[in-house]
Write an enzyme that holds these catalytic residues in place. Structure first.
Site, mmCIF file in Angstrom:
data_model
loop_
_atom_site.group_PDB
_atom_site.id
_atom_site.type_symbol
_atom_site.label_atom_id
_atom_site.label_comp_id
_atom_site.label_asym_id
_atom_site.label_seq_id
_atom_site.Cartn_x
_atom_site.Cartn_y
_atom_site.Cartn_z
ATOM 1 N N HIS A 93 0.990 -1.167 -0.148
ATOM 2 C CA HIS A 93 -0.060 0.025 0.033
ATOM 3 C C HIS A 93 0.783 1.160 0.085
ATOM 4 O O HIS A 93 2.038 1.243 0.562
ATOM 5 C CB HIS A 93 -1.011 -0.028 1.281
ATOM 6 C CG HIS A 93 -2.176 1.129 1.365
ATOM 7 N ND1 HIS A 93 -1.678 2.269 1.544
ATOM 8 C CD2 HIS A 93 -3.236 1.114 0.916
ATOM 9 C CE1 HIS A 93 -2.931 2.989 1.312
ATOM 10 N NE2 HIS A 93 -3.842 2.118 0.725
ATOM 11 N N GLU A 141 -3.943 3.037 -7.271
ATOM 12 C CA GLU A 141 -4.311 4.071 -6.139
ATOM 13 C C GLU A 141 -3.469 5.280 -6.323
ATOM 14 O O GLU A 141 -2.010 5.210 -5.887
ATOM 15 C CB GLU A 141 -4.342 3.769 -4.797
ATOM 16 C CG GLU A 141 -5.375 2.665 -4.359
ATOM 17 C CD GLU A 141 -5.672 2.684 -2.983
ATOM 18 O OE1 GLU A 141 -6.641 2.646 -2.396
ATOM 19 O OE2 GLU A 141 -4.671 2.899 -2.072
HETATM 20 O O1 G3P Z 1 -6.642 1.387 0.230
HETATM 21 C C1 G3P Z 1 -7.649 2.297 0.157
HETATM 22 C C2 G3P Z 1 -7.160 3.621 0.311
HETATM 23 O O2 G3P Z 1 -6.028 3.781 0.381
HETATM 24 C C3 G3P Z 1 -8.062 4.724 -0.335
HETATM 25 O O3 G3P Z 1 -8.333 5.570 0.593
HETATM 26 O O4 G3P Z 1 -9.550 7.295 1.932
HETATM 27 O O5 G3P Z 1 -8.845 7.555 -0.706
HETATM 28 O O6 G3P Z 1 -10.803 5.937 0.136
HETATM 29 P P1 G3P Z 1 -9.466 6.675 0.721
#
Ligand code: G3P
EC number: 5.3.1.1
Length: 227
Positions: A93, A141
């Site tokens: 992550h 992400e």
């Molecule tokens: O692993 C999911 C996360 O990193 C996304 O975070 O708070 O942007 O939904 P968020």
């Protein structure tokens, strides 16, 4: 794991542990069952055992350490999370990065133990190369959007479409999109762009009524894959 994949990453919020986490987990379990959509919960290492005992959903670790069994004080190993009933783990992550060789080591260990793996990447260029290490899913992400409430689906849809093109070069690996996912439209769009699912944290963990958010997300995800 089967689409639509919804991963809720508990991270380290004030409701990510203890009774509050169990209460939240139970609410999510109820909605998951009502809609017959499996929801993956990744939770702090200290919560894995309790969540597995009290919540009937696949429980994942948020991270495992890339070290072998032995003299490694404080390490959380794939063998340890398996022992307490975790079904899988997030790996790499953005908030807990690993080197490429460490990722490969961890993936080999999880595979040997029968644990599922969701490998996180921060850019689409890494989707294909990391798919060669054969995780079960890749979660893309863009780190700059994580926790902002500005979704990857709206702000950087091209990241999802390019990641989808890349994942198609490898057979049998799911592509999950995350970062800033906040509304049901964000979920709908991510799936329409070709993702097999979404990863979310703050929109659920910081919500007044998290169960409503999760329910909206499920409804949108089902709509997206059926239309
Ligand atoms: O692993 C999911 C996360 O990193 C996304 O975070 O708070 O942007 O939904 P968020």
């Amino acid at each position: 794991m089967k689409p639509p994949i919804i991963v809720i990453n508990f991270k380290a919020y004030e409701n990510s542990f203890g009774n509050k986490a169990i209460e939240l987990g139970k609410k999510i379990e109820k909605i998951s069952k009502e809609h017959s959509v499996e929801i993956i919960l990744s939770v702090p290492a200290t919560m894995i055992y309790r969540m597995v005992q009290e919540v009937d959903l696949p429980i994942y670790a948020e991270h495992v350490d890339p070290v072998p069994l032995g003299a490694y004080t404080g390490a959380i190993l794939p063998e340890m999370i398996k022992d307490v009933g975790a079904k899988g783990t997030l790996i790499n992550h953005s908030e807990r990065r690993l080197r490429a060789d460490e990722i490969d080591d961890v993936l080999k260990r999880t595979k040997k133990l029968g644990l599922s793996s969701i490998l996180c990447v921060d850019r689409y260029e890494l989707v294909y190369p990391f798919s060669l290490l054969r995780p079960d899913a890749i979660l893309i992400e863009p780190p700059e959007l994580i926790g902002t409430g500005i979704s990857v689906s709206k702000a950087k849809p091209e990241v999802i479409t390019k990641a989808v093109d890349e994942i198609r070069k490898s057979e049998g690996i799911y592509l999950i999109a995350g970062a800033g996912i906040t509304t049901s439209e964000d979920v709908y769009k991510a799936l329409k762009l070709g993702a097999h699912g979404i990863g979310v944290a703050s929109a659920v963990m910081k919500a007044k009524e998290p169960e409503k958010v999760v329910e909206d997300f499920i409804t949108s995800a089902l709509k997206a894959i059926s239309s």
